[in-house]
Scaffold this active site. Structure first.
Site, PDB file in Angstrom:
ATOM      1  CB  CYS A  57      35.641   0.814 -87.821  1.00 33.93           C
ATOM      2  SG  CYS A  57      35.870  -0.227 -86.263  1.00 33.93           S
TER       3      CYS A  57
ATOM      4  CB  CYS B 255      33.730   4.631 -85.240  1.00 32.13           C
ATOM      5  SG  CYS B 255      33.081   4.161 -83.731  1.00 32.13           S
TER       6      CYS B 255
ATOM      7  CB  CYS C 165      27.410  -1.572 -85.816  1.00 31.96           C
ATOM      8  SG  CYS C 165      25.360  -0.556 -85.736  1.00 31.96           S
TER       9      CYS C 165
ATOM     10  CB  CYS D 149      34.652  -2.864 -80.308  1.00 25.58           C
ATOM     11  SG  CYS D 149      35.231  -0.902 -80.252  1.00 25.58           S
ATOM     12  CB  CYS D 150      29.901  -3.916 -82.776  1.00 29.39           C
ATOM     13  SG  CYS D 150      31.114  -1.638 -84.529  1.00 29.39           S
TER      14      CYS D 150
END
Length: 234
Positions: free
Chosen positions: A207, A204, A230, A121-122
């Site tokens: 998270c 985010c 990240c 995702c990062c």
């Protein structure tokens, strides 16, 4: 060696020399070196947590580009900080967006990828947009500080990022949290309101959690995962 490799070797040597020579220099002097050396090919990256580095950079290069990774998962307070910065500071805010919207990513990888594979995702929502955005620059400044976490303890004030083939400047690497707060108070620098609500490190929303007293400042990032960065700064 190719011409590109020769240029990289020369720039890497320039960065490493500057890192040694500017190790004890004030943040403004470090940023002035970067602005003088790279001009419009220099920018600042910001998570819109506090705007100390952007404020410092604007003093040596008014209108400096400030890159913000708009991941689609930010707290409303972070987006509000970005908009306030664009309205009142002498900088040019550039919002970088991922190649896919959240809905498009969900369709391809499934909902809540951040819960199942935060590294991917990062990579999709932070690292790839940054790579795309930094293509226009030879150097950029970050707000990394050595006291933030063990993974950042060796941060140079100027260094060579071999992966991106760019000069990375961390003008407040030697600062403490007290130094940051002092600068914010003295200059009335914009900060994210979440900093006063138990979030010393803001990423985010899905998270990031509040940090308990005595915890590391970055303990609220990716809680429950063996993950501390990240990927942008490693």
């Amino acid at each position: 060696m190719t011409v590109i490799e020769d240029a990289d070797t020369d720039t890497a040597a320039l960065a490493e020399r500057a890192g040694r020579e500017l190790e004890d220099a004030p943040a403004l002097e470090i940023l002035r070196w970067a602005a003088d050396t790279f001009g419009k090919r220099f920018c600042v990256t910001s998570s819109m947590q506090d705007m100390v580095v952007a404020h410092l950079a604007s003093r040596v290069q008014p209108g400096v580009d400030v890159l913000f990774l708009d991941t689609g998962y930010h707290f409303p307070e972070t987006i509000g900080t970005r908009d306030a910065v664009a309205a009142v500071m002498d900088v040019n805010v550039v919002s970088l967006t991922p190649r896919q919207t959240v809905a498009e990513q969900d369709a391809e990888y499934g909902p809540r990828l951040y819960e199942r594979n935060p590294d991917l995702c990062c990579a999709l929502r932070k690292m790839q947009p940054l790579e795309d955005g930094l293509a226009a620059y030879d150097s950029w400044a970050t707000g990394l500080r050595r006291d933030e976490s063990p993974t950042r303890a060796g941060t140079p004030v100027v260094g060579w990022d071999a992966k991106r083939r760019k000069v990375k400047v961390s003008p407040i690497a030697r600062w403490t949290e007290a130094d940051v707060q002092s600068y914010v108070a003295e200059h009335g620098v914009l900060t994210n309101p979440l900093l006063a609500d138990g979030y010393p490190s803001i990423g985010c929303a899905p998270c990031t959690r509040r940090v308990a007293p005595g915890e590391d400042a970055r303990a609220g990032r990716w809680a429950g995962f063996a993950k501390t960065e990240c990927g942008i700064n490693v």
